[in-house]
Design a protein around this motif. Sequence first.
Motif, PDB file in Angstrom:
ATOM      1  N   LEU A   1      -5.124 -11.758 -11.121  1.00  0.00           N
ATOM      2  CA  LEU A   1      -4.082 -12.152 -12.069  1.00  0.00           C
ATOM      3  C   LEU A   1      -2.861 -11.247 -12.000  1.00  0.00           C
ATOM      4  O   LEU A   1      -1.725 -11.715 -12.056  1.00  0.00           O
ATOM      5  CB  LEU A   1      -4.630 -12.145 -13.498  1.00  0.00           C
ATOM      6  N   HIS A   2      -3.079  -9.940 -11.865  1.00  0.00           N
ATOM      7  CA  HIS A   2      -1.997  -8.975 -12.016  1.00  0.00           C
ATOM      8  C   HIS A   2      -1.643  -8.238 -10.725  1.00  0.00           C
ATOM      9  O   HIS A   2      -0.758  -7.383 -10.740  1.00  0.00           O
ATOM     10  CB  HIS A   2      -2.357  -7.971 -13.109  1.00  0.00           C
ATOM     11  N   ASN A   3      -2.339  -8.549  -9.634  1.00  0.00           N
ATOM     12  CA  ASN A   3      -2.087  -7.974  -8.311  1.00  0.00           C
ATOM     13  C   ASN A   3      -2.484  -6.511  -8.187  1.00  0.00           C
ATOM     14  O   ASN A   3      -2.589  -5.982  -7.086  1.00  0.00           O
ATOM     15  CB  ASN A   3      -0.614  -8.112  -7.910  1.00  0.00           C
ATOM     16  N   ARG A   4      -2.726  -5.861  -9.303  1.00  0.00           N
ATOM     17  CA  ARG A   4      -3.131  -4.465  -9.275  1.00  0.00           C
ATOM     18  C   ARG A   4      -3.939  -4.155 -10.538  1.00  0.00           C
ATOM     19  O   ARG A   4      -3.806  -4.854 -11.542  1.00  0.00           O
ATOM     20  CB  ARG A   4      -1.916  -3.538  -9.208  1.00  0.00           C
ATOM     21  N   VAL A   5      -4.736  -3.121 -10.491  1.00  0.00           N
ATOM     22  CA  VAL A   5      -5.427  -2.641 -11.683  1.00  0.00           C
ATOM     23  C   VAL A   5      -5.340  -1.124 -11.718  1.00  0.00           C
ATOM     24  O   VAL A   5      -5.278  -0.470 -10.673  1.00  0.00           O
ATOM     25  CB  VAL A   5      -6.919  -3.068 -11.718  1.00  0.00           C
ATOM     26  N   LEU A   6      -5.321  -0.566 -12.920  1.00  0.00           N
ATOM     27  CA  LEU A   6      -5.328   0.871 -13.101  1.00  0.00           C
ATOM     28  C   LEU A   6      -6.704   1.305 -13.587  1.00  0.00           C
ATOM     29  O   LEU A   6      -7.304   0.658 -14.446  1.00  0.00           O
ATOM     30  CB  LEU A   6      -4.267   1.292 -14.119  1.00  0.00           C
TER      31      LEU A   6
ATOM     32  N   TYR B   1      -7.743  -3.219  -2.049  1.00  0.00           N
ATOM     33  CA  TYR B   1      -7.329  -1.932  -1.500  1.00  0.00           C
ATOM     34  C   TYR B   1      -7.439  -0.883  -2.600  1.00  0.00           C
ATOM     35  O   TYR B   1      -6.773  -0.985  -3.631  1.00  0.00           O
ATOM     36  CB  TYR B   1      -5.882  -1.969  -1.011  1.00  0.00           C
ATOM     37  N   LYS B   2      -8.270   0.112  -2.404  1.00  0.00           N
ATOM     38  CA  LYS B   2      -8.385   1.199  -3.373  1.00  0.00           C
ATOM     39  C   LYS B   2      -7.263   2.194  -3.131  1.00  0.00           C
ATOM     40  O   LYS B   2      -7.042   2.632  -1.993  1.00  0.00           O
ATOM     41  CB  LYS B   2      -9.740   1.884  -3.230  1.00  0.00           C
ATOM     42  N   VAL B   3      -6.532   2.529  -4.190  1.00  0.00           N
ATOM     43  CA  VAL B   3      -5.439   3.491  -4.102  1.00  0.00           C
ATOM     44  C   VAL B   3      -5.605   4.512  -5.216  1.00  0.00           C
ATOM     45  O   VAL B   3      -6.454   4.362  -6.099  1.00  0.00           O
ATOM     46  CB  VAL B   3      -4.064   2.804  -4.229  1.00  0.00           C
ATOM     47  N   HIS B   4      -4.802   5.570  -5.158  1.00  0.00           N
ATOM     48  CA  HIS B   4      -4.870   6.600  -6.191  1.00  0.00           C
ATOM     49  C   HIS B   4      -4.581   5.994  -7.559  1.00  0.00           C
ATOM     50  O   HIS B   4      -3.550   5.358  -7.768  1.00  0.00           O
ATOM     51  CB  HIS B   4      -3.854   7.702  -5.897  1.00  0.00           C
ATOM     52  N   GLY B   5      -5.507   6.125  -8.479  1.00  0.00           N
ATOM     53  CA  GLY B   5      -5.316   5.641  -9.841  1.00  0.00           C
ATOM     54  C   GLY B   5      -5.684   4.204 -10.085  1.00  0.00           C
ATOM     55  O   GLY B   5      -5.529   3.693 -11.195  1.00  0.00           O
TER      56      GLY B   5
ATOM     57  N   PHE C   1      19.912 -10.013  -4.359  1.00  0.00           N
ATOM     58  CA  PHE C   1      19.542  -8.625  -4.611  1.00  0.00           C
ATOM     59  C   PHE C   1      18.030  -8.612  -4.854  1.00  0.00           C
ATOM     60  O   PHE C   1      17.512  -9.483  -5.564  1.00  0.00           O
ATOM     61  CB  PHE C   1      20.234  -8.078  -5.857  1.00  0.00           C
ATOM     62  N   THR C   2      17.332  -7.640  -4.306  1.00  0.00           N
ATOM     63  CA  THR C   2      15.892  -7.571  -4.559  1.00  0.00           C
ATOM     64  C   THR C   2      15.418  -6.129  -4.597  1.00  0.00           C
ATOM     65  O   THR C   2      15.993  -5.257  -3.935  1.00  0.00           O
ATOM     66  CB  THR C   2      15.088  -8.369  -3.511  1.00  0.00           C
ATOM     67  N   ILE C   3      14.381  -5.891  -5.381  1.00  0.00           N
ATOM     68  CA  ILE C   3      13.746  -4.580  -5.448  1.00  0.00           C
ATOM     69  C   ILE C   3      12.487  -4.535  -4.590  1.00  0.00           C
ATOM     70  O   ILE C   3      11.755  -3.549  -4.604  1.00  0.00           O
ATOM     71  CB  ILE C   3      13.393  -4.207  -6.905  1.00  0.00           C
ATOM     72  N   SER C   4      12.238  -5.614  -3.843  1.00  0.00           N
ATOM     73  CA  SER C   4      11.019  -5.724  -3.038  1.00  0.00           C
ATOM     74  C   SER C   4      11.343  -5.732  -1.546  1.00  0.00           C
ATOM     75  O   SER C   4      11.955  -6.688  -1.050  1.00  0.00           O
ATOM     76  CB  SER C   4      10.256  -7.005  -3.393  1.00  0.00           C
ATOM     77  N   PRO C   5      10.934  -4.712  -0.795  1.00  0.00           N
ATOM     78  CA  PRO C   5      11.134  -4.737   0.659  1.00  0.00           C
ATOM     79  C   PRO C   5      10.466  -5.936   1.322  1.00  0.00           C
ATOM     80  O   PRO C   5      10.997  -6.479   2.298  1.00  0.00           O
ATOM     81  CB  PRO C   5      10.496  -3.419   1.125  1.00  0.00           C
TER      82      PRO C   5
ATOM     83  N   SER D   1       7.084   2.182  -5.108  1.00  0.00           N
ATOM     84  CA  SER D   1       5.771   2.140  -5.753  1.00  0.00           C
ATOM     85  C   SER D   1       4.733   1.566  -4.800  1.00  0.00           C
ATOM     86  O   SER D   1       4.818   0.395  -4.415  1.00  0.00           O
ATOM     87  CB  SER D   1       5.839   1.273  -7.019  1.00  0.00           C
ATOM     88  N   LYS D   2       3.774   2.381  -4.415  1.00  0.00           N
ATOM     89  CA  LYS D   2       2.701   1.900  -3.544  1.00  0.00           C
ATOM     90  C   LYS D   2       1.834   0.869  -4.267  1.00  0.00           C
ATOM     91  O   LYS D   2       1.256  -0.020  -3.637  1.00  0.00           O
ATOM     92  CB  LYS D   2       1.846   3.067  -3.074  1.00  0.00           C
ATOM     93  N   ASN D   3       1.738   1.002  -5.581  1.00  0.00           N
ATOM     94  CA  ASN D   3       0.928   0.061  -6.346  1.00  0.00           C
ATOM     95  C   ASN D   3       1.578  -1.305  -6.471  1.00  0.00           C
ATOM     96  O   ASN D   3       0.942  -2.335  -6.265  1.00  0.00           O
ATOM     97  CB  ASN D   3       0.656   0.617  -7.746  1.00  0.00           C
ATOM     98  N   SER D   4       2.873  -1.331  -6.810  1.00  0.00           N
ATOM     99  CA  SER D   4       3.560  -2.599  -7.066  1.00  0.00           C
ATOM    100  C   SER D   4       4.348  -3.110  -5.877  1.00  0.00           C
ATOM    101  O   SER D   4       4.855  -4.233  -5.908  1.00  0.00           O
ATOM    102  CB  SER D   4       4.504  -2.444  -8.267  1.00  0.00           C
ATOM    103  N   GLN D   5       4.503  -2.270  -4.835  1.00  0.00           N
ATOM    104  CA  GLN D   5       5.223  -2.662  -3.619  1.00  0.00           C
ATOM    105  C   GLN D   5       6.695  -2.989  -3.895  1.00  0.00           C
ATOM    106  O   GLN D   5       7.269  -3.892  -3.283  1.00  0.00           O
ATOM    107  CB  GLN D   5       4.540  -3.861  -2.949  1.00  0.00           C
TER     108      GLN D   5
END
Length: 248
Positions: free
Chosen positions: A16-21, A50-54, A117-121, A143-147
Amino acid sequence: MLKKERHDFVMRQINLHNRVLTSDLVQLLNVSEDTIRRDLQELSDDNLLYKVHGGALSKSYHSSFDDSTVYAKDAKIGIAKKALSLIKDGMFILTGGGTTIIEMVKQLPENLQATFFTISPLVAVELAKYPKIEVILIGGLFSKNSQITYGGQVINQLSEINVDLCLMGVSAVHPTDGLTDTDWEINQLKKTMLSSSKKTAVLCISEKLNITLRLKVAALGQISYLITELEPNDESLKPYQAKGLQIL
């Protein structure tokens, strides 16, 4: 709660959220941080995330070049096609990141003339495939989490533009609580994106409706359009229509 139930819960949240903390999962599941870390490691070992820090990232969120694992892909393509009706030649458009936005970019008309304009590479790479689109990537911390890019430098750049339309993915939408999220930095970024745009369209799958997370992004009154895969006259969308949103 059994381990399988925890794993199913984690995967639903990440889809749902593409990432979890990790910190959020500890609270939501009422288990120890060590338990969550083990769960995420096991799911990573099974190649499910993908497991990432946090925390962890969705497999489909990690790259725009492999869309084979995009969650609810058909629904997101349907949303993307609806969003196209808002985009016209000559417009200045601001986008966030995420799989739904990437699907929308892939559906753009080949000869569209516009400035994005975009904030996403990852979104910028997809936009660069169109010969008549000018692409401006807003740079800053990544942001490695949100890309996406974020931080004071990005907010300063965004505050200096005034675009016709902002296309934004969200983590949660509620008829009373509006748009909410869990990441403070991303929250501040989205607030600035809203204030830099004449109109804003929120693109989200219906599973994100009627959900409230911890941090307020914006009231529904700050949004112009809500785009889901549902038919505009769907019963579940009536509370949002009553708030003045145009439903696509």
